[in-house]
Design a protein around this motif. Sequence first.
Motif, mmCIF file in Angstrom:
data_model
loop_
_atom_site.group_PDB
_atom_site.id
_atom_site.type_symbol
_atom_site.label_atom_id
_atom_site.label_comp_id
_atom_site.label_asym_id
_atom_site.label_seq_id
_atom_site.Cartn_x
_atom_site.Cartn_y
_atom_site.Cartn_z
ATOM 1 N N THR A 38 0.812 -1.216 0.000
ATOM 2 C CA THR A 38 0.000 0.000 0.000
ATOM 3 C C THR A 38 0.848 1.269 0.000
ATOM 4 O O THR A 38 0.339 2.339 -0.320
ATOM 5 N N GLY A 39 2.111 1.142 0.324
ATOM 6 C CA GLY A 39 2.999 2.304 0.339
ATOM 7 C C GLY A 39 3.827 2.449 -0.926
ATOM 8 O O GLY A 39 4.881 3.081 -0.905
ATOM 9 N N ASN A 40 3.362 1.893 -2.030
ATOM 10 C CA ASN A 40 4.147 1.925 -3.270
ATOM 11 C C ASN A 40 4.119 3.275 -3.982
ATOM 12 O O ASN A 40 4.756 3.447 -5.007
ATOM 13 N N GLY A 41 3.372 4.237 -3.463
ATOM 14 C CA GLY A 41 3.371 5.589 -4.011
ATOM 15 C C GLY A 41 2.360 5.839 -5.120
ATOM 16 O O GLY A 41 2.234 6.973 -5.584
ATOM 17 N N SER A 42 1.634 4.833 -5.546
ATOM 18 C CA SER A 42 0.689 5.047 -6.639
ATOM 19 C C SER A 42 -0.616 5.703 -6.180
ATOM 20 O O SER A 42 -1.340 6.280 -6.988
ATOM 21 N N VAL A 43 -0.907 5.608 -4.892
ATOM 22 C CA VAL A 43 -2.076 6.261 -4.287
ATOM 23 C C VAL A 43 -1.551 7.097 -3.131
ATOM 24 O O VAL A 43 -0.754 6.601 -2.326
ATOM 25 N N PRO A 44 -1.969 8.354 -3.034
ATOM 26 C CA PRO A 44 -1.491 9.169 -1.906
ATOM 27 C C PRO A 44 -1.788 8.499 -0.568
ATOM 28 O O PRO A 44 -2.862 7.929 -0.370
ATOM 29 N N ARG A 45 -0.834 8.563 0.331
ATOM 30 C CA ARG A 45 -0.993 7.955 1.651
ATOM 31 C C ARG A 45 -2.226 8.532 2.350
ATOM 32 O O ARG A 45 -2.931 7.825 3.065
ATOM 33 N N SER A 46 -2.516 9.818 2.114
ATOM 34 C CA SER A 46 -3.699 10.417 2.747
ATOM 35 C C SER A 46 -4.978 9.736 2.271
ATOM 36 O O SER A 46 -5.894 9.506 3.068
ATOM 37 N N ALA A 97 -11.370 11.962 -6.806
ATOM 38 C CA ALA A 97 -10.648 10.693 -6.652
ATOM 39 C C ALA A 97 -10.846 10.129 -5.245
ATOM 40 O O ALA A 97 -11.067 8.925 -5.079
ATOM 41 N N GLU A 98 -10.761 10.979 -4.235
ATOM 42 C CA GLU A 98 -10.979 10.518 -2.861
ATOM 43 C C GLU A 98 -12.415 10.020 -2.682
ATOM 44 O O GLU A 98 -12.654 9.016 -2.010
ATOM 45 N N ARG A 99 -13.362 10.709 -3.307
ATOM 46 C CA ARG A 99 -14.762 10.272 -3.219
ATOM 47 C C ARG A 99 -14.947 8.893 -3.846
ATOM 48 O O ARG A 99 -15.678 8.052 -3.320
ATOM 49 N N ALA A 100 -14.285 8.665 -4.965
ATOM 50 C CA ALA A 100 -14.369 7.346 -5.612
ATOM 51 C C ALA A 100 -13.781 6.283 -4.698
ATOM 52 O O ALA A 100 -14.341 5.185 -4.563
ATOM 53 N N ALA A 101 -12.663 6.591 -4.043
ATOM 54 C CA ALA A 101 -12.034 5.632 -3.121
ATOM 55 C C ALA A 101 -12.935 5.365 -1.923
ATOM 56 O O ALA A 101 -13.084 4.210 -1.496
ATOM 57 N N LEU A 102 -13.543 6.403 -1.365
ATOM 58 C CA LEU A 102 -14.448 6.228 -0.232
ATOM 59 C C LEU A 102 -15.697 5.443 -0.643
ATOM 60 O O LEU A 102 -16.190 4.606 0.120
ATOM 61 N N ALA A 103 -16.179 5.680 -1.845
ATOM 62 C CA ALA A 103 -17.333 4.909 -2.343
ATOM 63 C C ALA A 103 -16.972 3.434 -2.486
ATOM 64 O O ALA A 103 -17.785 2.554 -2.186
ATOM 65 N N LEU A 104 -15.740 3.154 -2.928
ATOM 66 C CA LEU A 104 -15.311 1.760 -3.062
ATOM 67 C C LEU A 104 -15.287 1.044 -1.715
ATOM 68 O O LEU A 104 -15.783 -0.080 -1.596
ATOM 69 N N VAL A 105 -14.701 1.667 -0.706
ATOM 70 C CA VAL A 105 -14.623 0.994 0.595
ATOM 71 C C VAL A 105 -16.026 0.780 1.166
ATOM 72 O O VAL A 105 -16.305 -0.259 1.758
ATOM 73 N N GLU A 106 -16.903 1.732 0.964
ATOM 74 C CA GLU A 106 -18.276 1.541 1.440
ATOM 75 C C GLU A 106 -18.955 0.396 0.696
ATOM 76 O O GLU A 106 -19.650 -0.418 1.298
ATOM 77 N N ALA A 126 -14.148 4.743 -10.376
ATOM 78 C CA ALA A 126 -12.826 4.634 -9.743
ATOM 79 C C ALA A 126 -11.728 4.579 -10.796
ATOM 80 O O ALA A 126 -10.671 5.216 -10.643
ATOM 81 N N ALA A 127 -11.969 3.851 -11.873
ATOM 82 C CA ALA A 127 -10.967 3.726 -12.941
ATOM 83 C C ALA A 127 -10.721 5.054 -13.662
ATOM 84 O O ALA A 127 -9.655 5.248 -14.259
ATOM 85 N N GLU A 128 -11.675 5.969 -13.595
ATOM 86 C CA GLU A 128 -11.457 7.305 -14.173
ATOM 87 C C GLU A 128 -10.401 8.072 -13.388
ATOM 88 O O GLU A 128 -9.734 8.949 -13.931
ATOM 89 N N HIS A 129 -10.266 7.757 -12.103
ATOM 90 C CA HIS A 129 -9.363 8.507 -11.230
ATOM 91 C C HIS A 129 -8.071 7.773 -10.898
ATOM 92 O O HIS A 129 -7.113 8.404 -10.451
ATOM 93 N N TYR A 130 -8.058 6.468 -11.085
ATOM 94 C CA TYR A 130 -6.892 5.673 -10.714
ATOM 95 C C TYR A 130 -6.516 4.755 -11.867
ATOM 96 O O TYR A 130 -7.337 3.972 -12.321
ATOM 97 N N GLU A 131 -5.266 4.863 -12.315
ATOM 98 C CA GLU A 131 -4.780 3.942 -13.343
ATOM 99 C C GLU A 131 -4.608 2.559 -12.739
ATOM 100 O O GLU A 131 -4.827 2.386 -11.539
ATOM 101 N N GLY A 132 -4.264 1.571 -13.534
ATOM 102 C CA GLY A 132 -4.260 0.178 -13.111
ATOM 103 C C GLY A 132 -3.542 -0.103 -11.800
ATOM 104 O O GLY A 132 -4.112 -0.714 -10.891
ATOM 105 N N LYS A 133 -2.284 0.321 -11.689
ATOM 106 C CA LYS A 133 -1.514 0.042 -10.471
ATOM 107 C C LYS A 133 -2.144 0.727 -9.258
ATOM 108 O O LYS A 133 -2.234 0.139 -8.171
ATOM 109 N N ALA A 134 -2.585 1.967 -9.444
ATOM 110 C CA ALA A 134 -3.193 2.697 -8.339
ATOM 111 C C ALA A 134 -4.514 2.055 -7.913
ATOM 112 O O ALA A 134 -4.801 1.949 -6.717
#
Length: 168
Positions: A38-46, A97-106, A126-134
């Motif tokens: 999870t710390g690979n840098g592709s998604v902000p730690r925040s 992008a953060e909203r998409a991530a929060l929607a995914l976890v929910e 989510a794919a609109e905001h994050y490329e494959g690795k992210a």
Amino acid sequence: METRSITAEIPMAPRMSEDPAELVPELAEVSAALFKVTGNGSVPRSTISLVQLRAGQIVGSTYLTVLHTGFLRKAGESEERITSVASWQDSPYFTAAERAALALVEAVLRPSTAGERVSDELYALAAEHYEGKALATLMFAIGQVNFFVPVALIAKPVPGRSFNAPWK
């Protein structure tokens, strides 16, 4: 089901007296690998911490919510962002992008009465905001917090104690 009075005091000792990580030392290797992924840098730690805070809120774990709130504070996140994670849908403090991530976890953690938990539409968003690795990293960040949910709910480490020493 036993209910607790809202005025009952919550014990400040873990339910499980022995540290599960000491009982099963192999956990250290698994845990380190998850943090590396999870710390690979592709998604902000925040973003990862926001998602993991929301997961703790959804599953009702004070330990996880206090832990991830602390991580966000140490990273310099504003109190407005931290406190509005619980109501992120109508909060002005999150990026798309953060909203998409929060929607995914929910979607992953909440049962769906209307079909798949993660719909094709949510995946596409989510794919609109994050490329494959992210996107894969975000998926593993949700899995990482979910890996520790049973520890938080069953063993009940004490909230507010160091992440490395919740049994001490």
